[in-house]
Design a protein around this motif. Structure first.
Motif, PDB file in Angstrom:
ATOM      1  N   GLN A   1       0.800  -1.224   0.000  1.00 33.41           N
ATOM      2  CA  GLN A   1       0.000   0.000   0.000  1.00 33.41           C
ATOM      3  C   GLN A   1       0.837   1.280   0.000  1.00 33.41           C
ATOM      4  O   GLN A   1       0.345   2.346   0.364  1.00 33.41           O
ATOM      5  CB  GLN A   1      -0.933   0.008   1.213  1.00 33.41           C
ATOM      6  CG  GLN A   1      -1.970  -1.089   1.169  1.00 33.41           C
ATOM      7  CD  GLN A   1      -2.871  -1.078   2.387  1.00 33.41           C
ATOM      8  OE1 GLN A   1      -2.900  -0.127   3.164  1.00 33.41           O
ATOM      9  NE2 GLN A   1      -3.600  -2.162   2.579  1.00 33.41           N
TER      10      GLN A   1
ATOM     11  N   SER B   1      -0.713   3.328  -3.124  1.00 25.32           N
ATOM     12  CA  SER B   1      -2.171   3.387  -3.112  1.00 25.32           C
ATOM     13  C   SER B   1      -2.694   4.191  -1.927  1.00 25.32           C
ATOM     14  O   SER B   1      -3.734   4.845  -2.021  1.00 25.32           O
ATOM     15  CB  SER B   1      -2.761   1.972  -3.092  1.00 25.32           C
ATOM     16  OG  SER B   1      -2.391   1.285  -1.901  1.00 25.32           O
ATOM     17  N   ALA B   2      -1.980   4.180  -0.803  1.00 18.47           N
ATOM     18  CA  ALA B   2      -2.416   4.955   0.355  1.00 18.47           C
ATOM     19  C   ALA B   2      -2.383   6.442   0.068  1.00 18.47           C
ATOM     20  O   ALA B   2      -3.205   7.211   0.573  1.00 18.47           O
ATOM     21  CB  ALA B   2      -1.538   4.636   1.571  1.00 18.47           C
TER      22      ALA B   2
END
Length: 340
Positions: free
Chosen positions: A133, A136-137
């Protein structure tokens, strides 16, 4: 019916002042306009709320009952508005920075010191991120920025500012034939199984395993791991080796694992990842802090890749200093996931 709190505030002002004129001055409206607004509220409720024959003005019995509840409603509305104001202030002064263990050492503290020097009142909230992540975070606005390592396969909408280049090392069991070497080459690892991760992007796994190898030797993969603790256990038990960054070697300890410098391969860039269209002052200040770390002389700024007068990239010097400050890493959590 929907209660108009604006009209309720007019009523409260009239009752508190006991006079339309004084209440009008307090509210910066004319007395006739204020009287009309109170009448409007009375018509909507179907009762008279003010005894206009009294001097000073006072509420009618119906007005008394209404005001007892209406004042509570006004107080609740004021609290709700204040909560939103506090939330906006927090958003304006709080930066959420994603990180993984190996990127949250002295280098990160140096970066945040630069940021706080520029924005003294800033509050930085560190948010731990699992391996898959990193980017994407940021894209999903879970964090405002993140310190990430390659490869990032989907960079659309993202901006990457290189913080430093981190040499890579190989994690070996202490009993391994290469464990006592001062350094090893990639060809020395041909035939050795490398850890993998079923949860991570396959491109991420291959990049860290240096797959494909220059020698053409196929890379074999060993057990899948999710955290740095799992990786170290797999290596310690001799099931696989792991190529990782030098910061990991400086922040992680395991009695059964040794880290040996890996030569002949590209270093790992540690980058600040932000949303490309994020023009918030805090994110801009953080980007500026990254760029300032690359410059020896602030009056003659260089591009991040340009060396200083001594021939050393300033941020690489910072990386080296961070790597030598092993003791200071103990103040940060070491049990959360870290990048390879």
């Amino acid at each position: 019916m929907d209660l108009n709190l604006h009209l309720v505030r007019y009523l409260v002002a009239v009752v508190d002042e006991g006079h339309f004129g004084r209440a009008a001055q307090r509210l910066y409206v004319s007395a006739p306009a204020l009287s009309q607004q109170v009448r409007k509220l009375e018509r909507s409720l179907g009762v008279e709320l003010i005894d206009r024959s009294a001097r000073p003005l006072r509420p009618t019995p119906a007005g008394e009952r209404f005001l007892a509840e209406a004042r509570d409603s006004l107080a609740a509305a004021d609290r709700a508005v204040a909560a939103m104001a506090a939330h906006r202030l927090e958003l304006a002064t709080t930066l959420r920075l994603g990180f993984m263990t190996a990127s949250a050492g002295p280098l990160t503290r140096h970066l945040l010191d630069e940021l706080r020097h520029e924005v003294p009142g800033v509050s930085v909230r560190l948010v731990e991120l699992p391996w898959p992540q990193q980017a994407s975070a940021v894209r999903e606005v879970i964090v405002d920025a993140a310190l990430i390592r390659p490869p990032i396969t989907e960079t659309v909408g993202l901006r990457l500012d290189v913080v430093c280049h981190e040499p890579r090392v190989v994690a070996l069991p202490v009993t391994h034939r290469l464990a006592t070497h001062a350094e090893v080459g990639l060809a020395d690892l041909d035939g050795e199984p490398h850890v993998t991760s079923d949860e991570a992007d396959p491109a991420w796994v291959r990049w860290w395993a240096c797959d494909p190898r220059p020698s053409g030797a196929p890379v074999r993969y060993g057990p899948s791991v999710r955290t740095m603790d799992e990786l170290l256990e797999v290596v310690a038990t001799g099931q696989a080796v792991a190529i990782t960054g030098r910061f990991v070697a400086d922040s992680q300890r395991h009695s059964g694992v040794t880290f040996v410098p890996l030569i002949g391969i590209e270093s790992c860039p540690l980058s600040l990842c932000t949303r490309a269209d994020d023009g918030s002052p805090l994110v801009a200040a953080l980007r500026g802090a990254v760029h300032r770390l690359h410059a020896n002389d602030p009056t003659h700024p260089r591009r991040p890749e340009e060396p200083g007068p001594d021939g050393v990239n300033p941020i690489d010097r910072t990386c080296s200093a961070a790597a030598s400050s092993r003791a200071s890493m103990t103040s940060l959590p070491t049990s959360i996931p870290a990048s390879w």
